[in-house]
Design a protein around this motif. Structure first.
Motif, PDB file in Angstrom:
ATOM      1  N   LYS A  22      21.406 -23.010  29.917  1.00  0.00           N
ATOM      2  CA  LYS A  22      21.161 -22.129  31.056  1.00  0.00           C
ATOM      3  C   LYS A  22      20.944 -22.936  32.332  1.00  0.00           C
ATOM      4  O   LYS A  22      21.414 -22.553  33.411  1.00  0.00           O
ATOM      5  CB  LYS A  22      19.949 -21.230  30.782  1.00  0.00           C
ATOM      6  CG  LYS A  22      20.186 -20.196  29.707  1.00  0.00           C
ATOM      7  CD  LYS A  22      19.281 -18.984  29.876  1.00  0.00           C
ATOM      8  CE  LYS A  22      17.828 -19.348  29.776  1.00  0.00           C
ATOM      9  NZ  LYS A  22      16.955 -18.134  29.819  1.00  0.00           N
ATOM     10  N   LEU A  23      20.231 -24.055  32.221  1.00  0.00           N
ATOM     11  CA  LEU A  23      19.993 -24.898  33.392  1.00  0.00           C
ATOM     12  C   LEU A  23      21.298 -25.476  33.910  1.00  0.00           C
ATOM     13  O   LEU A  23      21.570 -25.452  35.128  1.00  0.00           O
ATOM     14  CB  LEU A  23      19.020 -26.018  33.043  1.00  0.00           C
ATOM     15  CG  LEU A  23      18.751 -27.049  34.149  1.00  0.00           C
ATOM     16  CD1 LEU A  23      18.147 -26.374  35.372  1.00  0.00           C
ATOM     17  CD2 LEU A  23      17.851 -28.159  33.635  1.00  0.00           C
ATOM     18  N   VAL A  24      22.122 -25.993  33.005  1.00  0.00           N
ATOM     19  CA  VAL A  24      23.405 -26.578  33.413  1.00  0.00           C
ATOM     20  C   VAL A  24      24.301 -25.513  34.035  1.00  0.00           C
ATOM     21  O   VAL A  24      24.953 -25.750  35.057  1.00  0.00           O
ATOM     22  CB  VAL A  24      24.104 -27.246  32.206  1.00  0.00           C
ATOM     23  CG1 VAL A  24      25.535 -27.638  32.568  1.00  0.00           C
ATOM     24  CG2 VAL A  24      23.327 -28.472  31.759  1.00  0.00           C
ATOM     25  N   LEU A  25      24.341 -24.324  33.427  1.00  0.00           N
ATOM     26  CA  LEU A  25      25.155 -23.232  33.963  1.00  0.00           C
ATOM     27  C   LEU A  25      24.686 -22.857  35.367  1.00  0.00           C
ATOM     28  O   LEU A  25      25.507 -22.635  36.267  1.00  0.00           O
ATOM     29  CB  LEU A  25      25.075 -22.022  33.039  1.00  0.00           C
ATOM     30  CG  LEU A  25      25.898 -20.788  33.466  1.00  0.00           C
ATOM     31  CD1 LEU A  25      27.379 -21.141  33.512  1.00  0.00           C
ATOM     32  CD2 LEU A  25      25.651 -19.629  32.497  1.00  0.00           C
ATOM     33  N   PHE A  26      23.376 -22.794  35.561  1.00  0.00           N
ATOM     34  CA  PHE A  26      22.819 -22.477  36.882  1.00  0.00           C
ATOM     35  C   PHE A  26      23.243 -23.520  37.908  1.00  0.00           C
ATOM     36  O   PHE A  26      23.672 -23.178  39.027  1.00  0.00           O
ATOM     37  CB  PHE A  26      21.298 -22.404  36.789  1.00  0.00           C
ATOM     38  CG  PHE A  26      20.614 -22.248  38.120  1.00  0.00           C
ATOM     39  CD1 PHE A  26      20.603 -21.026  38.782  1.00  0.00           C
ATOM     40  CD2 PHE A  26      19.981 -23.334  38.712  1.00  0.00           C
ATOM     41  CE1 PHE A  26      19.973 -20.885  40.005  1.00  0.00           C
ATOM     42  CE2 PHE A  26      19.348 -23.200  39.943  1.00  0.00           C
ATOM     43  CZ  PHE A  26      19.348 -21.984  40.587  1.00  0.00           C
ATOM     44  N   LEU A  27      23.151 -24.799  37.534  1.00  0.00           N
ATOM     45  CA  LEU A  27      23.522 -25.865  38.462  1.00  0.00           C
ATOM     46  C   LEU A  27      25.007 -25.822  38.785  1.00  0.00           C
ATOM     47  O   LEU A  27      25.409 -26.068  39.933  1.00  0.00           O
ATOM     48  CB  LEU A  27      23.147 -27.229  37.863  1.00  0.00           C
ATOM     49  CG  LEU A  27      21.653 -27.521  37.741  1.00  0.00           C
ATOM     50  CD1 LEU A  27      21.424 -28.843  37.017  1.00  0.00           C
ATOM     51  CD2 LEU A  27      20.994 -27.544  39.110  1.00  0.00           C
ATOM     52  N   VAL A  28      25.834 -25.527  37.787  1.00  0.00           N
ATOM     53  CA  VAL A  28      27.277 -25.441  38.012  1.00  0.00           C
ATOM     54  C   VAL A  28      27.593 -24.329  39.002  1.00  0.00           C
ATOM     55  O   VAL A  28      28.398 -24.507  39.927  1.00  0.00           O
ATOM     56  CB  VAL A  28      28.026 -25.217  36.683  1.00  0.00           C
ATOM     57  CG1 VAL A  28      29.485 -24.841  36.948  1.00  0.00           C
ATOM     58  CG2 VAL A  28      27.966 -26.469  35.823  1.00  0.00           C
ATOM     59  N   VAL A  29      26.949 -23.184  38.832  1.00  0.00           N
ATOM     60  CA  VAL A  29      27.191 -22.048  39.737  1.00  0.00           C
ATOM     61  C   VAL A  29      26.756 -22.401  41.154  1.00  0.00           C
ATOM     62  O   VAL A  29      27.481 -22.147  42.129  1.00  0.00           O
ATOM     63  CB  VAL A  29      26.454 -20.795  39.236  1.00  0.00           C
ATOM     64  CG1 VAL A  29      26.516 -19.681  40.285  1.00  0.00           C
ATOM     65  CG2 VAL A  29      27.059 -20.308  37.925  1.00  0.00           C
ATOM     66  N   ILE A  30      25.575 -23.001  41.294  1.00  0.00           N
ATOM     67  CA  ILE A  30      25.050 -23.343  42.618  1.00  0.00           C
ATOM     68  C   ILE A  30      25.955 -24.361  43.310  1.00  0.00           C
ATOM     69  O   ILE A  30      26.306 -24.220  44.495  1.00  0.00           O
ATOM     70  CB  ILE A  30      23.617 -23.895  42.517  1.00  0.00           C
ATOM     71  CG1 ILE A  30      22.658 -22.787  42.076  1.00  0.00           C
ATOM     72  CG2 ILE A  30      23.171 -24.492  43.843  1.00  0.00           C
ATOM     73  CD1 ILE A  30      22.564 -21.627  43.036  1.00  0.00           C
ATOM     74  N   THR A  31      26.354 -25.397  42.580  1.00  0.00           N
ATOM     75  CA  THR A  31      27.186 -26.436  43.195  1.00  0.00           C
ATOM     76  C   THR A  31      28.581 -25.927  43.504  1.00  0.00           C
ATOM     77  O   THR A  31      29.191 -26.344  44.495  1.00  0.00           O
ATOM     78  CB  THR A  31      27.269 -27.677  42.277  1.00  0.00           C
ATOM     79  OG1 THR A  31      27.687 -27.281  40.958  1.00  0.00           O
ATOM     80  CG2 THR A  31      25.918 -28.366  42.186  1.00  0.00           C
ATOM     81  N   LEU A 134      25.798 -37.229  38.740  1.00  0.00           N
ATOM     82  CA  LEU A 134      25.838 -36.118  39.687  1.00  0.00           C
ATOM     83  C   LEU A 134      27.063 -36.219  40.592  1.00  0.00           C
ATOM     84  O   LEU A 134      27.721 -35.222  40.895  1.00  0.00           O
ATOM     85  CB  LEU A 134      24.568 -36.095  40.525  1.00  0.00           C
ATOM     86  CG  LEU A 134      23.277 -35.716  39.795  1.00  0.00           C
ATOM     87  CD1 LEU A 134      22.070 -35.939  40.698  1.00  0.00           C
ATOM     88  CD2 LEU A 134      23.328 -34.270  39.325  1.00  0.00           C
ATOM     89  N   GLU A 135      27.358 -37.430  41.024  1.00  0.00           N
ATOM     90  CA  GLU A 135      28.521 -37.667  41.880  1.00  0.00           C
ATOM     91  C   GLU A 135      29.810 -37.252  41.174  1.00  0.00           C
ATOM     92  O   GLU A 135      30.681 -36.615  41.773  1.00  0.00           O
ATOM     93  CB  GLU A 135      28.578 -39.145  42.248  1.00  0.00           C
ATOM     94  CG  GLU A 135      29.765 -39.557  43.103  1.00  0.00           C
ATOM     95  CD  GLU A 135      29.818 -41.059  43.279  1.00  0.00           C
ATOM     96  OE1 GLU A 135      30.710 -41.709  42.673  1.00  0.00           O
ATOM     97  OE2 GLU A 135      28.971 -41.597  44.015  1.00  0.00           O
ATOM     98  N   ALA A 136      29.924 -37.589  39.889  1.00  0.00           N
ATOM     99  CA  ALA A 136      31.132 -37.248  39.134  1.00  0.00           C
ATOM    100  C   ALA A 136      31.299 -35.736  39.024  1.00  0.00           C
ATOM    101  O   ALA A 136      32.398 -35.205  39.228  1.00  0.00           O
ATOM    102  CB  ALA A 136      31.071 -37.882  37.742  1.00  0.00           C
ATOM    103  N   GLY A 137      30.194 -35.028  38.711  1.00  0.00           N
ATOM    104  CA  GLY A 137      30.279 -33.579  38.577  1.00  0.00           C
ATOM    105  C   GLY A 137      30.575 -32.876  39.888  1.00  0.00           C
ATOM    106  O   GLY A 137      31.459 -32.011  39.960  1.00  0.00           O
ATOM    107  N   LEU A 138      29.842 -33.242  40.930  1.00  0.00           N
ATOM    108  CA  LEU A 138      30.040 -32.610  42.236  1.00  0.00           C
ATOM    109  C   LEU A 138      31.428 -32.887  42.797  1.00  0.00           C
ATOM    110  O   LEU A 138      32.085 -31.999  43.349  1.00  0.00           O
ATOM    111  CB  LEU A 138      28.974 -33.111  43.212  1.00  0.00           C
ATOM    112  CG  LEU A 138      27.563 -32.548  43.038  1.00  0.00           C
ATOM    113  CD1 LEU A 138      26.568 -33.376  43.827  1.00  0.00           C
ATOM    114  CD2 LEU A 138      27.512 -31.090  43.464  1.00  0.00           C
TER     115      LEU A 138
END
Length: 286
Positions: A22-31, A134-138
């Protein structure tokens, strides 16, 4: 009659991974929302600017009003595959960088433009595993959400070209006394040479770069001279010339084609006040 009492979940590991999901999904949506927002907006400050402190020398300029020599030089020097690669980086290059980091070896390839862009906007300037992850994901989200043309526009507006000097608009006025649409091929290549060590670059009193032995660092001198005289011209030539280079990100016109709108605020046709203030202060300090 004895009744069952409520008990905690017998699957703590499953519960742990559920909350992490849930935390990862939230961060993905926000970013992802942030990436979409950057399709239209260009905030006047980034994490790197805030970290360096005021006064910051900066002003936005539209890509329409940036010399195509600058666009070609940036692609050739920083990320030749910007317009032809899917995603933010080549997975083989990324794995090689991870392996080098884990084994304490030098970075074999360096960051791509999408990676540098999200680092400048959101992150901080250390080399930790967390920041790199974080850099890779963003950067992946930005690369798939924005066009290569928009990514380059943002990058050139947020890249650091000197101590507390950000963006191509401020850089061309500060070093050359020229708007970014009037920059020559040689000047564009010089500017790319400032990117590896921007905090060590010095402006000469009459304009241009201080390239003699009184500069703070010989490394900065070598980068600027190497980029302008050898590396950038060679790479552009190998890629078929500046027209072919900018065509990889969908640019087929010239900055001069937008001359009719050079009176607009986003054209950077007059010296930004922050640049004028900086030059005045430097002149006063001798």
């Amino acid at each position: 009659m004895e009744t069952d009492k409520p008990t905690r979940s017998r699957h703590p590991i499953r519960r742990f991974f559920f909350w992490w999901f849930k935390l990862v999904l939230f961060l993905v949506v926000i970013t992802e929302l942030a990436a979409v927002a950057f399709t239209w907006i260009t905030p006047p400050r980034t994490a790197f600017m805030l970290e360096s402190g005021e006064p910051t020398t900066y002003q936005f300029v539209s890509i329409d009003h940036i010399s195509r020599f600058v666009l070609a030089s940036a692609i050739a020097h920083e990320d030749e595959q910007l317009g032809t690669r899917r995603g933010a980086f080549d997975i083989k290059d990324f794995n090689a960088r991870v392996d080098a980091y884990l084994n304490g070896k030098p970075d074999p390839s360096g960051s791509t433009i999408p990676q540098q862009l999200v680092k400048n906007i959101f992150l901080w300037p250390d080399q930790s595993a967390l920041r790199k992850a974080l850099e890779a994901g963003l950067s992946t989200e930005f690369a798939y959400t924005l066009t290569p043309k928009r990514v380059l526009e943002l990058y050139l507006n947020y890249a650091q070209f000197g101590p507390k000097l950000y963006g191509i608009c401020a850089a061309t006025w500060y070093y050359f006394g020229e708007p970014p649409w009037h920059v020559s091929e040689y000047q564009a290549a010089q500017l790319m040479g400032t990117l590896p060590l921007p905090s060590l670059v010095q402006r000469a009193k009459g304009g241009g770069f201080l390239l003699d032995n009184t500069a703070q660092s010989g490394w900065a001198i070598d980068y600027i001279k190497g980029a302008s005289n050898v590396w950038v011209p060679m790479q552009i030539k190998n890629m078929g010339g500046w027209q072919a280079v900018v065509a990889t990100i969908g640019v087929t016109d010239k900055a001069s084609d937008h001359a009719a709108t050079q009176d607009q605020p986003d054209a950077c046709s007059t010296m930004p006040q922050s640049v004028a203030d900086r030059l005045k202060q430097e002149a006063a300090n001798g």
